[in-house]
Enzyme design. Structure first.
Site, mmCIF file in Angstrom:
data_model
loop_
_atom_site.group_PDB
_atom_site.id
_atom_site.type_symbol
_atom_site.label_atom_id
_atom_site.label_comp_id
_atom_site.label_asym_id
_atom_site.label_seq_id
_atom_site.Cartn_x
_atom_site.Cartn_y
_atom_site.Cartn_z
ATOM 1 C CG HIS A 252 -56.149 75.556 -25.532
ATOM 2 N ND1 HIS A 252 -54.794 75.845 -26.090
ATOM 3 C CD2 HIS A 252 -56.618 76.951 -25.195
ATOM 4 C CE1 HIS A 252 -54.543 77.045 -26.113
ATOM 5 N NE2 HIS A 252 -55.303 77.724 -25.406
ATOM 6 C CG ASP B 23 -47.986 50.990 -13.833
ATOM 7 O OD1 ASP B 23 -47.268 51.988 -13.367
ATOM 8 O OD2 ASP B 23 -47.462 50.545 -14.866
ATOM 9 C CB CYS C 12 -48.035 53.977 -16.186
ATOM 10 S SG CYS C 12 -47.738 54.598 -17.690
ATOM 11 C CG HIS D 105 -60.246 76.278 -27.434
ATOM 12 N ND1 HIS D 105 -59.137 75.701 -27.968
ATOM 13 C CD2 HIS D 105 -59.885 77.724 -26.997
ATOM 14 C CE1 HIS D 105 -58.198 76.665 -28.010
ATOM 15 N NE2 HIS D 105 -58.600 77.834 -27.566
ATOM 16 C CB THR E 154 -43.390 56.347 -20.027
ATOM 17 O OG1 THR E 154 -44.414 55.675 -20.441
ATOM 18 C CG2 THR E 154 -42.151 55.618 -20.319
#
Length: 143
Positions: free
Chosen positions: A97, A7, A64, A133, A66
């Site tokens: 993992h 964004d 974006c 995993h 954050t």
């Protein structure tokens, strides 16, 4: 092929990522956005998630402001394991993992030098394939 999406809050950092990918000769498809003009991150998360989900692209990178919103939006899609990473250890661990297939970062949180190192780590770390995993990833992908 790597799917890219951001964004307005991630646009500038995405330009750094694109420069890195081009320097390394890695193929990518850029799903936008194309400026710092305000847009809605779910639009780009959806495009990248669908490209990875369909197999059109092997992995994705989303940015974006954050990294939180865009990773939440991407994780709504079945088979998508988008991981928000702000350091190389997390990028390595999520590939080893969790077999994460989309890297999310925060353009207002992570500087360009570190971001490129995170991308490099994410793209160059293979899933461990260890049974424990594999079972955990299977549990994530189940309904």
């Amino acid at each position: 092929m790597i799917a890219l999406g951001c964004d307005h809050g991630g646009y500038e950092l995405m330009q750094e990522v694109i420069a890195y990918l081009e320097k390394k000769g890695l193929e990518y498809e850029n799903f936008g956005c194309d400026s710092t003009a305000a847009v809605d991150y779910p639009v780009y998360a959806k495009k990248v998630a669908q490209a990875v989900q369909s197999g059109r692209c092997e992995k994705g990178i989303l940015i974006c402001g954050t990294g939180i919103g865009i990773s939440i939006a991407a994780n709504r899609f079945r088979g998508i394991r988008a991981a928000l990473c702000g350091d190389c250890f997390s990028a390595e661990a999520t590939r080893l993992h969790n077999d994460a297939n989309i890297l999310a970062m925060g353009g207002r949180v992570t500087g360009p030098g570190l971001a490129v190192k995170i991308v490099d780590t994410f793209l160059n770390t293979e899933f461990s394939g260890e049974e424990r995993h594999v079972n955990r990833v299977r549990g994530i992908d189940e309904d």
